[in-house]
Write a protein that holds these residues in place. Structure first.
Motif, PDB file in Angstrom:
ATOM      1  N   LEU A 274       0.831  -1.208   0.000  1.00 55.36           N
ATOM      2  CA  LEU A 274       0.000   0.000   0.000  1.00 55.36           C
ATOM      3  C   LEU A 274       0.868   1.262   0.000  1.00 55.36           C
ATOM      4  N   ARG A 275       1.927   1.259   0.812  1.00 61.52           N
ATOM      5  CA  ARG A 275       2.833   2.422   0.862  1.00 61.52           C
ATOM      6  C   ARG A 275       3.447   2.701  -0.508  1.00 61.52           C
ATOM      7  N   SER A 276       3.846   1.629  -1.203  1.00 60.58           N
ATOM      8  CA  SER A 276       4.465   1.828  -2.518  1.00 60.58           C
ATOM      9  C   SER A 276       3.450   2.330  -3.540  1.00 60.58           C
ATOM     10  N   ARG A 277       2.216   1.873  -3.443  1.00 61.61           N
ATOM     11  CA  ARG A 277       1.181   2.355  -4.379  1.00 61.61           C
ATOM     12  C   ARG A 277       0.820   3.812  -4.126  1.00 61.61           C
ATOM     13  N   LEU A 278       0.941   4.242  -2.866  1.00 62.10           N
ATOM     14  CA  LEU A 278       0.633   5.632  -2.511  1.00 62.10           C
ATOM     15  C   LEU A 278       1.838   6.561  -2.681  1.00 62.10           C
ATOM     16  N   HIS A 279       3.013   5.986  -2.952  1.00 63.88           N
ATOM     17  CA  HIS A 279       4.251   6.754  -3.122  1.00 63.88           C
ATOM     18  C   HIS A 279       4.526   7.614  -1.884  1.00 63.88           C
ATOM     19  N   LEU A 280       4.444   6.994  -0.696  1.00 60.24           N
ATOM     20  CA  LEU A 280       4.669   7.721   0.546  1.00 60.24           C
ATOM     21  C   LEU A 280       6.156   7.798   0.863  1.00 60.24           C
ATOM     22  N   SER A 281       6.565   8.913   1.425  1.00 58.56           N
ATOM     23  CA  SER A 281       7.960   9.053   1.859  1.00 58.56           C
ATOM     24  C   SER A 281       8.162   8.201   3.112  1.00 58.56           C
TER      25      SER A 281
END
Length: 97
Positions: free
Chosen positions: A63-70
């Motif tokens: 999910l973090r990678s799909r949202l491009h979160l720092s």
């Protein structure tokens, strides 16, 4: 975007999940929605077929990678208003005790 439960009736959701479980018995259909008051970006996709043996932490990583979160941005995932442990297996979250 409207919440998934308001967009589709219980019957529609039930039929779709039953079909997914029949076609992919080793996966669990999961709906992911952003909390309405969060500052996270909108998600492109909210339906996921998650392998039964996947740990929650690995799913959060996806999910973090799909949202491009720092790396410094927090992401909390709740299942039925409960914060699961990252080492817990996804299948165990959806099996009644």
């Amino acid at each position: 975007m409207k919440p998934f439960k308001k967009e589709f009736t219980f019957e529609e959701r039930s039929e779709e999940s039953a079909a997914m479980i029949t076609n992919y018995p080793a996966r669990i259909p999961v709906i992911v929605e952003r909390f309405s008051r969060s500052n996270l970006p909108e998600m492109e996709k909210r339906k996921y077929l998650v392998p039964c043996d996947m740990p929650v932490g690995q799913f959060i990583f996806i999910l973090r990678s799909r949202l491009h979160l720092s790396p410094g941005t927090a992401l909390f995932v709740f299942v039925n208003s409960t914060l699961p442990q990252t080492g817990e297996i996804v299948y165990l979250l959806f099996v009644p005790p």
